[in-house]
Design an enzyme around this catalytic site. Structure first.
Site, PDB file in Angstrom:
ATOM      1  N   TYR A 177     -69.661  10.193  30.532  1.00 51.78           N
ATOM      2  CA  TYR A 177     -70.250   9.449  31.649  1.00 51.78           C
ATOM      3  C   TYR A 177     -71.757   9.441  31.480  1.00 51.78           C
ATOM      4  CZ  TYR A 177     -71.918  13.703  33.970  1.00 51.78           C
ATOM      5  OH  TYR A 177     -72.577  14.866  34.267  1.00 51.78           O
ATOM      6  N   CYS A 178     -72.417   8.523  32.220  1.00 50.42           N
ATOM      7  CA  CYS A 178     -73.879   8.495  32.151  1.00 50.42           C
ATOM      8  C   CYS A 178     -74.446   8.232  33.541  1.00 50.42           C
ATOM      9  CB  CYS A 178     -74.363   7.496  31.117  1.00 50.42           C
ATOM     10  SG  CYS A 178     -73.625   5.860  31.242  1.00 50.42           S
ATOM     11  N   ARG A 179     -75.242   7.149  33.694  1.00 45.69           N
ATOM     12  CA  ARG A 179     -75.929   6.979  34.979  1.00 45.69           C
ATOM     13  C   ARG A 179     -75.126   6.184  35.987  1.00 45.69           C
ATOM     14  NH1 ARG A 179     -81.182   5.667  31.582  1.00 45.69           N
ATOM     15  NH2 ARG A 179     -81.991   7.775  31.309  1.00 45.69           N
TER      16      ARG A 179
END
Lengths: 219, 219
Positions: A177-179
DNA sequence: CTAACATTCCAATGTTTGTTAGAGTGTTTC
DNA sequence: GAAACACTCTAACAAACATTGGAATGTTAG
């Protein structure tokens, strides 16, 4: 010479918030700041804009009281002035996605290629991560991980991912996952991992979405 | 000659929503539309602006997909394109109230004079209204009452209140509401009632706030 | 003190927006 | 058909905004 006339109807005040949200650059800054406090330089670099321009936009955001600044030595650290601001950003984004066909298409096109984990419940993901069934990696810059991350996630910034592949336990599925849904780092991570024969998926949730859903964040 | 370049970054799309929220006039139109669908003329009249201007702003709102229009004979009825839009308006307003001192002061000053019912729970108000302990009156124009109103409320538009005082049961406390915290109609109603010796309070909630709180609306 | 650095301020640019005036569309009623 | 009406479009202008270049401010390190 400008006179401070303050045409202060109630709506006028609220429109200051709207104005702050009316520029794509400012929205990007808000999303970046939702990942944790940052200096002007970092923001300018991550949003790929001139420092002067970033500063000007931050000034506008500060005047709308959506962000705050804190001096520490040479650097000035900016941050959102509340969790409610991050949630407002999510709200605006959701409304845009719900009503603007163009945005929905752009998003679908973006995440068509890499494997998006079917939106199984966040709790079930959490359970699998807890049991060690899957490995959750946070591919954002390390500073953002430090500022808050999903439970059981380990920091594995996109830039270092290739070198640090050995750290991943063999045979386990990886979830990146990221932002959030607008961020492509997790997509790139999944692509890279799959190329190495590692089972990898992404979730579109970022820390902000996770938190807004009432789930815990680690620090 | 403008080229349709569509600089379509994801943030660009979302900023269209922000832009729609960046004008006090448009916000006022949104709040009015949250009370139910209306024609351009009605909107222009209630927001005290030129019909041409209202039309222009509505065009902007329609392009941002926040409002929809429906033709019925000579008239074109505008409405919000979803409950989520009304809730977005509440969200922006709440953030503004939380972070802009000026707005909070203006609001306090506004509702300092008339009796604001202490923010007892909405449920307890509902219970008292159900039992007939108090009388809840909706002082908005009748059309807005028709489009949706609080349970057990009776329509008593501000303009007709004076003539229709006899309809109110004697000896019972009256609770007035209108469009929400930005609306002064309930304040005026309370003032008028008190002048006649009737115990009167206002609540700042409007139908939108009530509904967003998960409570039922009658139609 | 000076040098280096992060950040902001000021000024000038072209672009977008809000507003009003006047004309034009589409619909109903006669 | 014509007149009345509700609404929108075009044009025009001033005000507000985004962006960039160059200079100024305030801080740390020497």
């Amino acid at each position: 010479m400008k006179l401070n006339v303050t045409k202060s109807s109630l709506y006028e005040h609220v429109s200051r918030i709207g104005k702050a949200l009316s520029s794509p650059k400012r929205l990007e800054l808000i999303e970046l700041l939702a990942q944790g406090e940052k200096t002007v330089e970092t923001l300018a670099q991550q949003a790929r804009m001139d420092v002067r321009l970033a500063s000007a936009h931050l000034k506008a955001l500060r005047e709308a009281r959506l962000v705050e600044s804190r001096r520490e030595g040479k650097f000035i650290h900016y941050s959102l002035s509340g969790q409610d601001v991050a949630e407002l950003w999510l709200n605006v984004r959701d409304v845009a996605e719900a009503h603007l066909l163009e945005l929905r298409l752009a998003l679908e096109q973006m995440s068509a290629a890499p494997d998006v984990l079917s939106p199984e419940s966040r709790e079930s993901l959490l359970a699998k991560a807890r049991s060690g069934d899957i490995v959750v990696i946070d591919v954002r810059p390390e500073a953002e991980y430090e500022a808050g991350h999903l439970p059981f996630a380990r920091s594995m910034p996109l830039g270092e991912l290739e070198k640090r592949l050995a750290e991943l336990p063999v045979g386990k599925a990886v979830v990146a996952y990221c932002r959030g849904p607008f961020c492509v780092m997790s997509d790139e991570a999944v692509q890279l991992l799959k190329k190495r024969g590692i089972t990898a998926h992404k979730i579109t949730d970022g820390v902000t979405e996770w938190q807004a859903g009432g789930l815990p964040i680690e620090r």
